[in-house]
Design an enzyme around this catalytic site. Sequence first.
Site, PDB file in Angstrom:
ATOM      1  N   SER A   1      49.112  35.070  49.239  1.00  0.00           N
ATOM      2  CA  SER A   1      49.153  34.790  47.798  1.00  0.00           C
ATOM      3  C   SER A   1      50.002  33.542  47.600  1.00  0.00           C
ATOM      4  O   SER A   1      50.780  33.169  48.494  1.00  0.00           O
ATOM      5  CB  SER A   1      49.828  35.976  47.091  1.00  0.00           C
ATOM      6  OG  SER A   1      50.170  35.659  45.752  1.00  0.00           O
TER       7      SER A   1
ATOM      8  N   TYR B   1      56.180  42.689  46.198  1.00  0.00           N
ATOM      9  CA  TYR B   1      54.971  41.901  46.455  1.00  0.00           C
ATOM     10  C   TYR B   1      55.338  40.571  47.111  1.00  0.00           C
ATOM     11  O   TYR B   1      54.722  40.153  48.107  1.00  0.00           O
ATOM     12  CB  TYR B   1      54.254  41.672  45.124  1.00  0.00           C
ATOM     13  CG  TYR B   1      52.871  41.060  45.217  1.00  0.00           C
ATOM     14  CD1 TYR B   1      51.748  41.861  45.400  1.00  0.00           C
ATOM     15  CD2 TYR B   1      52.689  39.695  45.078  1.00  0.00           C
ATOM     16  CE1 TYR B   1      50.467  41.306  45.454  1.00  0.00           C
ATOM     17  CE2 TYR B   1      51.420  39.133  45.131  1.00  0.00           C
ATOM     18  CZ  TYR B   1      50.310  39.932  45.315  1.00  0.00           C
ATOM     19  OH  TYR B   1      49.054  39.382  45.363  1.00  0.00           O
TER      20      TYR B   1
HETATM   21  P1  NAD Z   1      41.595  44.507  43.587  1.00  0.00           P
HETATM   22  O1  NAD Z   1      42.483  45.522  42.948  1.00  0.00           O
HETATM   23  O2  NAD Z   1      40.380  44.018  42.868  1.00  0.00           O
HETATM   24  O3  NAD Z   1      41.132  44.995  45.023  1.00  0.00           O
HETATM   25  C1  NAD Z   1      42.002  45.608  45.912  1.00  0.00           C
HETATM   26  C2  NAD Z   1      41.196  46.299  46.973  1.00  0.00           C
HETATM   27  O4  NAD Z   1      42.114  46.952  47.861  1.00  0.00           O
HETATM   28  C3  NAD Z   1      40.271  47.386  46.418  1.00  0.00           C
HETATM   29  O5  NAD Z   1      39.084  47.420  47.193  1.00  0.00           O
HETATM   30  C4  NAD Z   1      41.083  48.662  46.634  1.00  0.00           C
HETATM   31  O6  NAD Z   1      40.275  49.829  46.748  1.00  0.00           O
HETATM   32  C5  NAD Z   1      41.738  48.326  47.955  1.00  0.00           C
HETATM   33  N1  NAD Z   1      42.910  49.128  48.247  1.00  0.00           N
HETATM   34  C6  NAD Z   1      44.022  49.315  47.488  1.00  0.00           C
HETATM   35  N2  NAD Z   1      44.863  50.154  48.116  1.00  0.00           N
HETATM   36  C7  NAD Z   1      44.268  50.505  49.290  1.00  0.00           C
HETATM   37  C8  NAD Z   1      44.629  51.342  50.361  1.00  0.00           C
HETATM   38  N3  NAD Z   1      45.780  52.021  50.375  1.00  0.00           N
HETATM   39  N4  NAD Z   1      43.761  51.455  51.384  1.00  0.00           N
HETATM   40  C9  NAD Z   1      42.565  50.808  51.394  1.00  0.00           C
HETATM   41  N5  NAD Z   1      42.183  49.996  50.403  1.00  0.00           N
HETATM   42  C10 NAD Z   1      43.027  49.852  49.359  1.00  0.00           C
HETATM   43  O7  NAD Z   1      42.593  43.309  43.930  1.00  0.00           O
HETATM   44  P2  NAD Z   1      42.339  41.777  44.327  1.00  0.00           P
HETATM   45  O8  NAD Z   1      42.911  40.963  43.239  1.00  0.00           O
HETATM   46  O9  NAD Z   1      40.961  41.541  44.773  1.00  0.00           O
HETATM   47  O10 NAD Z   1      43.347  41.655  45.545  1.00  0.00           O
HETATM   48  C11 NAD Z   1      42.943  41.536  46.883  1.00  0.00           C
HETATM   49  C12 NAD Z   1      44.050  40.865  47.669  1.00  0.00           C
HETATM   50  O11 NAD Z   1      44.261  39.548  47.162  1.00  0.00           O
HETATM   51  C13 NAD Z   1      45.403  41.575  47.576  1.00  0.00           C
HETATM   52  O12 NAD Z   1      46.046  41.546  48.832  1.00  0.00           O
HETATM   53  C14 NAD Z   1      46.159  40.740  46.567  1.00  0.00           C
HETATM   54  O13 NAD Z   1      47.539  40.827  46.757  1.00  0.00           O
HETATM   55  C15 NAD Z   1      45.627  39.374  46.885  1.00  0.00           C
HETATM   56  N6  NAD Z   1      45.794  38.389  45.812  1.00  0.00           N
HETATM   57  C16 NAD Z   1      45.220  38.599  44.591  1.00  0.00           C
HETATM   58  C17 NAD Z   1      45.392  37.632  43.603  1.00  0.00           C
HETATM   59  C18 NAD Z   1      44.770  37.748  42.259  1.00  0.00           C
HETATM   60  O14 NAD Z   1      45.084  36.919  41.381  1.00  0.00           O
HETATM   61  N7  NAD Z   1      43.898  38.693  42.001  1.00  0.00           N
HETATM   62  C19 NAD Z   1      46.147  36.492  43.876  1.00  0.00           C
HETATM   63  C20 NAD Z   1      46.716  36.337  45.120  1.00  0.00           C
HETATM   64  C21 NAD Z   1      46.528  37.291  46.077  1.00  0.00           C
END
Ligand code: NAD
Length: 256
Positions: free
Chosen positions: A138, A151
């Site tokens: 991130s 985080y």
């Molecule tokens: P999201 O909530 O849409 O998806 C998260 C996914 O992780 C889902 O499929 C959920 O079922 C799964 N998950 C959660 N806990 C779990 C567990 N214990 N075991 C197995 N699966 C699990 O979130 P996202 O925004 O797509 O985030 C995905 C990644 O990207 C994360 O690591 C997040 O930190 C990172 N990220 C997101 C953003 C953003 O702006 N959305 C920015 C930077 C980084």
Amino acid sequence: MLKGKTALVTGSTSGIGLGIALELARQGASIILNGFGDADGPKAEVAALGVKVGYHGADMSKPDDIAAMVAYAQAEFGGIDILVNNAGIQHVAPVQDFPVEKWDAIIAINLSSAFHTTRLALPGMLAKGWGRIINIASAHGLVASAQKSAYVAAKHGLVGFTKSVALETATTGVTANAICPGWVLTPLVQKQVDALAAKDGVDNDEAKRRLLAEKQPSLQFTTPAELGALAVFLCSDAAINVRGQAWAMDGGWTAV
Ligand code: NAD
């Protein structure tokens, strides 16, 4: 380009993980999905691209579940060639009020799970002489924000872990890199938009604008498909010497 390769994307029933799985599938990779909630919809989306698709519901906070998922990948797909460590959760609170169980869960899911998948998948990659490890960190792997101590700690840790693995594999056909997205409009971020809308008494569009304006100079959300395209590049032959990088795709967030 990726025909004959198998990609395991953790946390790919939603958001960024699903976006990356779809772009890897478009390149011909077989896909193993993972995550909570509905798996049939995401499976059908990937299958529509004409590739083999599987699903394992491992809870990424549980090392035994992770081992079972890697064993499933070996038995059903002949191993993992591309490992995308993407599963992640968020919780926002001042450090003195941060619930201990939330801290533990964020460290387990956002950081330790990547150690477990990597330690289990890497021997197979080294034996084949080819592999790609892509850790979804991130902008918070590079800089901090208030109220996100767990985080930020996990994502900085994930960037450091990526560098260490990259050094250990530097003379091999396996590369390890991190991708550092800025704001991406997924369910994880929509919760923060909702919280901002409630706090400031504004509508959804205005809350999104304020969220972006605070951190992301482009004022545009990064999309899962854009992140998928970067993952595809990291899987290409041209990226063989990209090693141990934390590659931001954040609309300028960390350029400030
Ligand atoms: P999201 O909530 O849409 O998806 C998260 C996914 O992780 C889902 O499929 C959920 O079922 C799964 N998950 C959660 N806990 C779990 C567990 N214990 N075991 C197995 N699966 C699990 O979130 P996202 O925004 O797509 O985030 C995905 C990644 O990207 C994360 O690591 C997040 O930190 C990172 N990220 C997101 C953003 C953003 O702006 N959305 C920015 C930077 C980084």
